[in-house]
Design an enzyme around this catalytic site. Sequence first.
Site, PDB file in Angstrom:
ATOM      1  N   ASN A  66     -78.327  51.472 -32.350  1.00 26.63           N
ATOM      2  CA  ASN A  66     -77.644  52.160 -33.457  1.00 26.63           C
ATOM      3  C   ASN A  66     -78.475  51.942 -34.723  1.00 26.63           C
ATOM      4  O   ASN A  66     -79.371  51.098 -34.737  1.00 26.63           O
ATOM      5  CB  ASN A  66     -76.203  51.662 -33.595  1.00 26.63           C
ATOM      6  CG  ASN A  66     -76.147  50.173 -33.860  1.00 26.63           C
ATOM      7  OD1 ASN A  66     -76.656  49.693 -34.871  1.00 26.63           O
ATOM      8  ND2 ASN A  66     -75.550  49.428 -32.938  1.00 26.63           N
ATOM      9  N   ASP A  77     -77.658  48.452 -25.062  1.00 28.50           N
ATOM     10  CA  ASP A  77     -78.105  47.636 -26.196  1.00 28.50           C
ATOM     11  C   ASP A  77     -77.687  46.169 -25.996  1.00 28.50           C
ATOM     12  O   ASP A  77     -78.503  45.240 -26.109  1.00 28.50           O
ATOM     13  CB  ASP A  77     -77.472  48.226 -27.473  1.00 28.50           C
ATOM     14  CG  ASP A  77     -78.117  47.742 -28.760  1.00 28.50           C
ATOM     15  OD1 ASP A  77     -79.114  47.000 -28.686  1.00 28.50           O
ATOM     16  OD2 ASP A  77     -77.631  48.125 -29.840  1.00 28.50           O
ATOM     17  N   THR A  93     -75.532  59.006 -23.993  1.00 32.27           N
ATOM     18  CA  THR A  93     -74.491  59.514 -23.074  1.00 32.27           C
ATOM     19  C   THR A  93     -73.390  58.498 -22.746  1.00 32.27           C
ATOM     20  O   THR A  93     -72.523  58.764 -21.917  1.00 32.27           O
ATOM     21  CB  THR A  93     -75.097  60.041 -21.757  1.00 32.27           C
ATOM     22  OG1 THR A  93     -75.706  58.956 -21.058  1.00 32.27           O
ATOM     23  CG2 THR A  93     -76.126  61.114 -22.018  1.00 32.27           C
TER      24      THR A  93
HETATM   25  N1  AR6 Z   1     -79.439  49.736 -17.747  1.00 34.04           N
HETATM   26  C1  AR6 Z   1     -79.517  51.098 -17.797  1.00 34.04           C
HETATM   27  N2  AR6 Z   1     -78.554  51.869 -18.341  1.00 34.04           N
HETATM   28  C2  AR6 Z   1     -77.474  51.241 -18.846  1.00 34.04           C
HETATM   29  C3  AR6 Z   1     -77.316  49.830 -18.843  1.00 34.04           C
HETATM   30  C4  AR6 Z   1     -78.362  49.064 -18.255  1.00 34.04           C
HETATM   31  N3  AR6 Z   1     -78.317  47.731 -18.199  1.00 34.04           N
HETATM   32  N4  AR6 Z   1     -76.125  49.528 -19.432  1.00 34.04           N
HETATM   33  C5  AR6 Z   1     -75.545  50.698 -19.778  1.00 34.04           C
HETATM   34  N5  AR6 Z   1     -76.345  51.729 -19.421  1.00 34.04           N
HETATM   35  P1  AR6 Z   1     -74.802  53.368 -24.261  1.00 34.04           P
HETATM   36  P2  AR6 Z   1     -75.402  55.342 -26.375  1.00 34.04           P
HETATM   37  C6  AR6 Z   1     -76.134  53.182 -19.570  1.00 34.04           C
HETATM   38  O1  AR6 Z   1     -73.355  53.362 -24.641  1.00 34.04           O
HETATM   39  O2  AR6 Z   1     -74.476  56.328 -25.786  1.00 34.04           O
HETATM   40  C7  AR6 Z   1     -74.286  50.664 -28.350  1.00 34.04           C
HETATM   41  O3  AR6 Z   1     -73.226  49.904 -28.801  1.00 34.04           O
HETATM   42  C8  AR6 Z   1     -74.730  53.687 -19.813  1.00 34.04           C
HETATM   43  O4  AR6 Z   1     -73.987  53.691 -18.604  1.00 34.04           O
HETATM   44  O5  AR6 Z   1     -75.454  52.071 -23.957  1.00 34.04           O
HETATM   45  O6  AR6 Z   1     -76.755  55.802 -26.843  1.00 34.04           O
HETATM   46  C9  AR6 Z   1     -75.380  50.829 -29.406  1.00 34.04           C
HETATM   47  O7  AR6 Z   1     -75.476  49.693 -30.236  1.00 34.04           O
HETATM   48  C10 AR6 Z   1     -75.001  55.099 -20.319  1.00 34.04           C
HETATM   49  O8  AR6 Z   1     -75.267  55.963 -19.215  1.00 34.04           O
HETATM   50  O9  AR6 Z   1     -75.719  54.084 -25.420  1.00 34.04           O
HETATM   51  C11 AR6 Z   1     -74.915  52.032 -30.159  1.00 34.04           C
HETATM   52  O10 AR6 Z   1     -73.939  51.690 -31.132  1.00 34.04           O
HETATM   53  C12 AR6 Z   1     -76.313  54.924 -21.109  1.00 34.04           C
HETATM   54  O11 AR6 Z   1     -76.834  53.649 -20.720  1.00 34.04           O
HETATM   55  C13 AR6 Z   1     -74.282  52.890 -29.101  1.00 34.04           C
HETATM   56  O12 AR6 Z   1     -73.830  51.994 -28.087  1.00 34.04           O
HETATM   57  C14 AR6 Z   1     -76.147  54.944 -22.619  1.00 34.04           C
HETATM   58  O13 AR6 Z   1     -74.932  54.337 -22.999  1.00 34.04           O
HETATM   59  C15 AR6 Z   1     -75.285  53.832 -28.481  1.00 34.04           C
HETATM   60  O14 AR6 Z   1     -74.632  54.686 -27.596  1.00 34.04           O
END
Ligand code: AR6
Length: 180
Positions: free
Chosen positions: A31, A41, A125
């Site tokens: 973020n 993250d 996503t």
């Molecule tokens: N390895 C690969 N993919 C993953 C993992 C992992 N270990 N863990 C989760 N995912 P998101 P965003 C997937 O929410 O939508 C955070 O709080 C997850 O299932 O991680 O870009 C940041 O600080 C999904 O398919 O990222 C920001 O505030 C994908 O990663 C916000 O979330 C992205 O989900 C960013 O949101």
Amino acid sequence: MVNITINRSTIELVEGDITKQETGAIVNAANPGLLGGSGVDGAIHKAGGPQIQEECRKLGGCPTGEARITTGGNLKARYIIHTVGPIYHNGKQQEAELLSRAYRNSLNLASQYKLKSIAFPSISTGAYGYPVDAAAKIAIKTVMDYINTHTDIELVRFVLFDQRSYQAYKKALEELIEQK
Ligand code: AR6
């Protein structure tokens, strides 16, 4: 696992955990504050250790669509590229362009650091709510355009955390290859 070679580079899709990747860099879906969060993250900061947060603090944030780099801390990857995807509202707030920019700027940073491989999660996503089918098309198209014009990065791997995301990226890849 799916992989396809375009120009001099391979695009690979795997279902798995990005923190386990041994690519030159892994990309974090961060973020704008770069101070950690949930989802991928949280997983990256947890596995990489507190020094990543320390490095991120010194970077002073990252606007949506841009990217910043830190070391990989305790991870196997040498670097972490932190990028910020858009929060999805209604598709009319330049979300597609901002998402594409997040991928492109991450690839540019990998090139600047002379990295041969990079692993991406599905940016935006999860918590940011971008519909995965639309996001997958943008992600794959942006990477394809990049490797068609740059030959330095040999491997671009998408690490998808669940079957639903994996299938969306596989479909996007197949459709975009057919159009070529
Ligand atoms: N390895 C690969 N993919 C993953 C993992 C992992 N270990 N863990 C989760 N995912 P998101 P965003 C997937 O929410 O939508 C955070 O709080 C997850 O299932 O991680 O870009 C940041 O600080 C999904 O398919 O990222 C920001 O505030 C994908 O990663 C916000 O979330 C992205 O989900 C960013 O949101």
